[in-house]
Design an enzyme around this catalytic site. Structure first.
Site, PDB file in Angstrom:
ATOM      1  N   SER A  68      80.404 -12.494   1.924  1.00  0.00           N
ATOM      2  CA  SER A  68      80.667 -12.971   0.305  1.00  0.00           C
ATOM      3  C   SER A  68      79.194 -13.223   0.898  1.00  0.00           C
ATOM      4  CB  SER A  68      81.444 -13.100  -0.143  1.00  0.00           C
ATOM      5  OG  SER A  68      82.582 -11.937   0.221  1.00  0.00           O
ATOM      6  N   ARG A 121      85.851 -12.721  11.865  1.00  0.00           N
ATOM      7  CA  ARG A 121      84.664 -12.385  12.251  1.00  0.00           C
ATOM      8  C   ARG A 121      84.133 -12.556  13.420  1.00  0.00           C
ATOM      9  NH1 ARG A 121      81.248 -13.569   7.262  1.00  0.00           N
ATOM     10  NH2 ARG A 121      82.521 -15.613   7.730  1.00  0.00           N
ATOM     11  N   HIS A 158      86.431  -6.864   4.360  1.00  0.00           N
ATOM     12  CA  HIS A 158      87.209  -7.157   3.549  1.00  0.00           C
ATOM     13  C   HIS A 158      88.697  -6.176   3.579  1.00  0.00           C
ATOM     14  CE1 HIS A 158      85.026 -10.372   0.982  1.00  0.00           C
ATOM     15  NE2 HIS A 158      85.923 -10.808   2.056  1.00  0.00           N
ATOM     16  N   LYS A 202      82.976 -23.761  -4.408  1.00  0.00           N
ATOM     17  CA  LYS A 202      82.011 -22.975  -3.940  1.00  0.00           C
ATOM     18  C   LYS A 202      81.635 -22.601  -6.125  1.00  0.00           C
ATOM     19  CE  LYS A 202      83.526 -19.627   0.317  1.00  0.00           C
ATOM     20  NZ  LYS A 202      83.548 -18.634   0.589  1.00  0.00           N
TER      21      LYS A 202
END
Length: 162
Positions: A129, A91, A17, A41
């Site tokens: 994460s 990514r 990040h 989440k």
């Protein structure tokens, strides 16, 4: 002034990040790194307030970065902040598919918003994460994967739960 929003749950913020924030800060006059509540989440490691605090500490070396939080629709937050750009890090190709669909939806909702994709540095392409949370929960080494200030907070949290 070219202002961009870097939205995410950042639970926790990773060095991947930070790489995106640093590079985005070179492209825009101001970047607003914003922690948002993601109802998909539910099991957050840190509260929104804790994530904002960690992000402020981790990004204090980026002079044109501001950290905040929001809940609600991203397009409304962009309008509120007068930020016509959204920065998203990628990514892998699977990230692109997901983010591309989101960018098209946002564009449909508000034609004035542009999404800018920044490819991650190859050194961080494996980093997420959720991967950090899992690694830390099982006592794995997270050194070098997250900023030091975040590593300390994660270690404290994991130790307090033992």
């Amino acid at each position: 002034m070219r202002r961009a929003i870097c939205p995410g749950s950042f639970d926790p913020v990773t060095n991947g990040h930070l790489d995106i924030f640093e590079r985005a800060s070179q492209m825009f006059d101001e970047i607003i790194i914003s922690v948002f509540h993601n109802p998909g989440k539910d099991k957050a490691m840190f509260t929104m307030e804790e994530r904002v605090e960690m992000l402020r500490d981790a990004t204090k070396h980026i002079p044109n970065a501001r950290v905040t939080c929001f809940s609600g629709l991203l397009n409304e937050f962009c309008r509120q902040e007068k930020a016509p750009f959204i920065v998203r890090g990628l990514r892998a190709f699977s990230d692109f598919e997901y983010e591309f669909q989101r960018a098209l939806l946002i564009k449909k909702i508000d034609n004035n918003l542009e999404t800018v994709f920044i490819m991650t540095n190859a050194n961080y392409s494996f980093l997420s994460s959720s991967g950090i949370r899992e690694l830390a929960t099982f006592g794995g080494c997270i050194h070098g994967l997250v900023p030091e200030c975040v590593e300390d907070r994660i270690k404290s949290l994991v130790i307090s739960k033992e």
